[in-house]
Design an enzyme around this catalytic site. Structure first.
Site, PDB file in Angstrom:
ATOM      1  N   HIS A 133       0.843  -1.207   0.000  1.00  0.00           N
ATOM      2  CA  HIS A 133       0.000   0.000   0.000  1.00  0.00           C
ATOM      3  C   HIS A 133       0.870   1.245   0.000  1.00  0.00           C
ATOM      4  O   HIS A 133       0.644   2.187  -0.777  1.00  0.00           O
ATOM      5  CB  HIS A 133      -0.906  -0.017   1.235  1.00  0.00           C
ATOM      6  CG  HIS A 133      -1.652   1.255   1.469  1.00  0.00           C
ATOM      7  ND1 HIS A 133      -2.730   1.642   0.709  1.00  0.00           N
ATOM      8  CD2 HIS A 133      -1.472   2.248   2.383  1.00  0.00           C
ATOM      9  CE1 HIS A 133      -3.192   2.809   1.138  1.00  0.00           C
ATOM     10  NE2 HIS A 133      -2.445   3.194   2.150  1.00  0.00           N
ATOM     11  N   ASP A 232     -10.959   1.811   8.331  1.00  0.00           N
ATOM     12  CA  ASP A 232     -10.635   3.178   8.736  1.00  0.00           C
ATOM     13  C   ASP A 232     -10.869   4.090   7.528  1.00  0.00           C
ATOM     14  O   ASP A 232      -9.955   4.414   6.779  1.00  0.00           O
ATOM     15  CB  ASP A 232      -9.189   3.263   9.222  1.00  0.00           C
ATOM     16  CG  ASP A 232      -8.918   4.539   9.990  1.00  0.00           C
ATOM     17  OD1 ASP A 232      -9.869   5.082  10.571  1.00  0.00           O
ATOM     18  OD2 ASP A 232      -7.769   4.983  10.017  1.00  0.00           O
ATOM     19  N   LYS A 252      -9.876  11.623   8.476  1.00  0.00           N
ATOM     20  CA  LYS A 252      -9.905  10.291   9.064  1.00  0.00           C
ATOM     21  C   LYS A 252     -10.794  10.189  10.305  1.00  0.00           C
ATOM     22  O   LYS A 252     -11.163   9.079  10.692  1.00  0.00           O
ATOM     23  CB  LYS A 252      -8.482   9.876   9.466  1.00  0.00           C
ATOM     24  CG  LYS A 252      -7.469   9.885   8.344  1.00  0.00           C
ATOM     25  CD  LYS A 252      -7.632   8.731   7.393  1.00  0.00           C
ATOM     26  CE  LYS A 252      -7.206   7.450   8.058  1.00  0.00           C
ATOM     27  NZ  LYS A 252      -7.306   6.301   7.125  1.00  0.00           N
TER      28      LYS A 252
END
Length: 426
Positions: A133, A232, A252
């Site tokens: 990622h 998340d 976030k």
């Protein structure tokens, strides 16, 4: 103690008098026994501690094995005490147990209960352990240097917001905030247009440590209670504008979604794997290295991401799988290393603290843990079987994470699922 040590609770031949726990493909066989909190649907009662077994929930206090409903206190017990409790639950639920008549009265169908966040989460730290990622996302912004110089040396993390953590079934408003287009002179305010998910594991702390007392790597797993699935959510366009120099904030903290069940580290013992860095990569510094971590620090957990759009739901169409990967191939740091690094400066962890793994993506495109990767920053849309396309999440989309462990010679262990649905911005 070796974290992959097996005992009678892991015996593949063990069966339960709860018939649904013996069905092939069941997430919650007697070898699992995950913990959560529940109350009867429609009730205003206080939440109780429960253990999932098949399609039922065992009211743990009603069995007489615990004396109160404080999940965090239970999580804070020593690993030996937790293992003793697991053995007692397993024995009571096993075929032929003399507890069957009494404990059958302590069972409720999962379909008849309300579940909540499995413990009080005092603090939430999100890490960045998924190296594939990190490389893919880094290449979108820094083609010449996808990984920052510190990535292979230090577990990167930031402090997240605990108050907006919900459980599977969570519905949340599309977040709003500031964004700035590349060709714009000034930022603008409005709903996020690049809303994304993040496929993660959540590690929940068991026994804590005193302020100023680091946890050595060889002892770190004794301080881990268990694992849960974690989404998340991330507003990529808000994040791109706000994250320098201090990191994510409004992008976030609007929602994070957990599974209601904590699969204990003891249940995962048959699914441990060696942890080794690729040849040529820097080896962990000594404080992040130990024989036990090298021998069995990795987790062999399959993770899947599925999407159901509002149009699919209205047509009665099942969710479609977007990706499938394995934690073993995705994580550059182990859970034990996260615990040790978090406390090496004397930081005190407490029972119920949540550590997010960060987005867990495999090396292949169909193992991506976010739409940001799957669509290469929105450049390549995902086409769904019904003809719809997605670059990022749209209002009405339901995103589902699933996880499970499978290995020859062991019974399948499921982590359940996490679902969340995007609602229009206010």
């Amino acid at each position: 103690m070796n974290p992959d040590a097996l005992n009678p609770t892991h015996d593949p031949a063990l069966r339960s008098w709860v018939a649904s726990a013996n069905q092939p493909g069941c997430d919650f066989p007697i070898q699992n026994l995950p913990f959560g909190r529940f109350r009867p649907s429609g009730s205003s009662d206080a939440f109780r501690i429960g253990v999932a077994i098949g399609d039922q929930v065992l009211d743990l206090r009603a069995t007489g094995l615990i004396g109160d409903e404080d999940m965090n206190a239970l999580m804070g017990h020593t690993r030996e005490a937790r293992q003793h409790l697991r053995a007692a639950i397993s024995a009571g639920l096993a075929e032929g147990s003399d507890q069957q008549a009494a404990w059958s009265k302590a069972l409720l169908p999962q379909s008849a209960v309300e579940l909540t966040v499995p413990c009080r989460i005092g603090d939430y730290t999100d890490f960045y352990t998924g190296i594939h990622h990190a490389r893919t996302v880094g290449s979108l912004f820094r083609p010449d240097e996808p990984l920052l110089p510190n990535y292979q040396w230090v577990p990167i993390g930031y402090h997240g917001r605990a108050s907006s953590i919900g459980i599977s079934g969570q519905r949340f408003r599309r977040p709003q905030g500031q964004t700035k287009a590349p060709d714009a002179k000034t930022p603008s305010f409005g709903p996020s247009k690049r809303l994304d998910y993040e496929l993660e594991l959540g590690f929940l702390v068991g026994q804590g440590n005193a302020l100023g007392q680091p946890i050595p790597i060889a002892q770190a797993e004794a301080h881990l209670f268990g694992v849960t699935l974690l989404n998340d959510w991330s507003a990529r366009d808000i994040q791109a504008w706000e994250y320098q120099p201090l990191g994510p904030f409004l992008s976030k903290n609007f929602a994070s979604t957990l599974s209601p069940w904590i699969v204990t580290m003891e249940a995962l013992a048959p699914f441990r794997a060696p942890f080794a860095r690729p040849a040529g990569d820097p080896q962990p510094l000594p404080y992040l290295d130990a024989p036990v971590n090298s021998a069995a620090g990795a987790l062999d957990i399959v993770l899947e991401v599925l999407l159901q759009t509002a149009k699919m739901r209205e047509a009665g169409e099942a969710p479609v799988r977007l990706t499938r990967g394995n934690v073993r191939d995705a994580a550059y740091w182990t859970a034990a290393q996260l615990i040790t690094h978090h406390t090496v400066n004397g930081c005190n962890l407490q029972p119920g603290d949540l550590l997010g793994s960060g987005t867990l993506s495999g090396p292949k495109p169909d193992e991506a843990g976010s739409l940001l990767e799957l669509t290469l920053g929105g450049k390549q849309q995902v086409e769904l079987p019904n003809g719809e396309r997605r670059s990022f999440l749209e209002d009405g989309d339901t995103l589902i994470l699933r996880g499970f462990c499978e290995r020859e010679g062991a019974v399948r262990i499921g982590l359940g699922e996490v679902s969340g649905t995007v609602e229009p911005a206010l």
